[in-house]
Design a protein around this motif. Structure first.
Motif, PDB file in Angstrom:
ATOM      1  N   GLU A  84       0.819  -1.215   0.000  1.00 30.31           N
ATOM      2  CA  GLU A  84       0.000   0.000   0.000  1.00 30.31           C
ATOM      3  C   GLU A  84       0.850   1.261   0.000  1.00 30.31           C
ATOM      4  N   SER A  85       2.023   1.215   0.602  1.00 26.64           N
ATOM      5  CA  SER A  85       2.890   2.400   0.629  1.00 26.64           C
ATOM      6  C   SER A  85       3.344   2.775  -0.781  1.00 26.64           C
ATOM      7  N   ILE A  86       3.488   1.781  -1.639  1.00 28.43           N
ATOM      8  CA  ILE A  86       3.866   2.043  -3.023  1.00 28.43           C
ATOM      9  C   ILE A  86       2.729   2.763  -3.744  1.00 28.43           C
ATOM     10  N   LYS A  87       1.501   2.341  -3.483  1.00 26.21           N
ATOM     11  CA  LYS A  87       0.343   3.001  -4.099  1.00 26.21           C
ATOM     12  C   LYS A  87       0.276   4.468  -3.681  1.00 26.21           C
ATOM     13  N   LEU A  88       0.499   4.724  -2.409  1.00 25.27           N
ATOM     14  CA  LEU A  88       0.440   6.097  -1.913  1.00 25.27           C
ATOM     15  C   LEU A  88       1.506   6.956  -2.577  1.00 25.27           C
ATOM     16  N   ARG A  89       2.700   6.394  -2.714  1.00 25.79           N
ATOM     17  CA  ARG A  89       3.788   7.145  -3.333  1.00 25.79           C
ATOM     18  C   ARG A  89       3.513   7.405  -4.806  1.00 25.79           C
ATOM     19  N   MET A  90       2.915   6.437  -5.491  1.00 24.81           N
ATOM     20  CA  MET A  90       2.574   6.631  -6.894  1.00 24.81           C
ATOM     21  C   MET A  90       1.520   7.725  -7.059  1.00 24.81           C
ATOM     22  N   ASP A  91       0.551   7.766  -6.160  1.00 22.59           N
ATOM     23  CA  ASP A  91      -0.454   8.831  -6.186  1.00 22.59           C
ATOM     24  C   ASP A  91       0.202  10.199  -6.010  1.00 22.59           C
ATOM     25  N   GLU A  92       1.138  10.276  -5.062  1.00 20.02           N
ATOM     26  CA  GLU A  92       1.836  11.537  -4.810  1.00 20.02           C
ATOM     27  C   GLU A  92       2.635  11.974  -6.035  1.00 20.02           C
TER      28      GLU A  92
END
Length: 283
Positions: free
Chosen positions: A240-248
């Motif tokens: 999930e941390s990867i998803k958040l970073r991709m959104d950012e």
């Protein structure tokens, strides 16, 4: 005015909410596991990964056959009498599904077929381009709609990093899979659609968190993607941390809308768990 209905295959991984909103009809492809044939969408992705963990075997996939297409297009015509169907299909370079649709199309009038030369989010991006265009211009002539869709087919760009090289190698869908080599099992390959074919174009090293940063940077450096819409594709197991970073990162690069697409059973059979992809349309 005759209604235009859009359709595609389950290999587009078009999210259900978008399919419902834009009335896009989706025909399932197939996943064959342990001798049993499942329609894509009826099988949980987790079941595929559990099966591999137990047996070290990977299911295989098959296309929608002509009989199924006949039933599919007939159902659409029954539900929407006198409609015009525009079918945007999974790349003909990696599946016989589009060829099967062509065979069936001979029995139907006012049925337009478009080879999207793309899969999963790249195909979904084309379908959504067509859906929003049809929403904005409901009276558009079908020939003009088809021309506009075909014009953006070569502009739809998909790049992804599979979560498991074992799944990718077993699937046999990448044209230069020998390039990966057995000694490169710790390498994460970048897979792109080139002229409708899945091709390994680059190698990444390191943890997935770092790989996704490089993937995004390379993708945006290579393609001038329309900032109105970006698609991220993931297979179950991505942190999930990867998803958040991709959104950012997407926001930092000026994208107004980001849509996450979960890979279904058919695509996940080739990508494996924890994969990540990006799709969009060039301006």
């Amino acid at each position: 005015m005759r209604k235009i209905i859009l359709s595609t295959e389950s290999g587009a991984d078009l999210p259900e909410d978008l399919a419902t909103k834009y009335n896009v009809q989706v025909v399932p492809m197939h996943v064959v596991m342990d001798g049993q044939d499942y329609l894509d969408g009826s099988l949980l992705v987790e079941d595929i990964y559990d099966y591999y963990d137990r047996t070290k075997k990977i299911p295989f996939t098959t296309s929608t056959n002509p009989h199924e297409y006949h039933d599919f297009f007939t159902r659409i015509r029954t539900e929407f009498p006198n409609c015009i169907i525009v079918h945007i299909g999974y790349t003909s370079k990696a599946s016989s599904s589009f060829q099967n649709a062509l065979i069936t199309a001979e029995e139907f009038d006012d049925l337009f077929l478009i080879d999207a030369l793309n899969v999963t989010g790249g195909l979904a991006a084309i379908v959504m381009y067509a859906a929003t265009l049809l929403e904005d211009e409901p009276a558009i002539e079908p020939e003009r709609l088809v021309d506009k869709i075909e014009s953006i087919v070569p502009k739809s760009r998909l790049a992804f990093v599979p979560g498991s090289l074992e799944f990718l190698r077993a699937g046999g869908r990448v044209s230069n899979v020998a390039y990966l080599g057995g000694a490169l099992l710790k390498i994460k390959p970048l897979i792109e659609l080139i002229d409708g074919k899945l091709v390994s174009t680059k190698k990444y090293r390191g943890k997935m968190s770092g790989v996704t940063e490089k993937l995004m940077q390379d993708y945006l450096n290579q393609y001038d993607i329309d900032r109105e819409q970006l698609y991220f594709i993931y297979s179950i197991g991505l942190d999930e941390s990867i998803k958040l970073r991709m959104d950012e990162t997407a926001k930092e690069n000026g994208f107004n809308n980001v849509k996450w697409i979960q890979a279904g059973a058919m695509i996940s059979t080739h990508a494996g768990p924890g994969g990540i992809g990006i799709a969009g349309i060039e301006v």
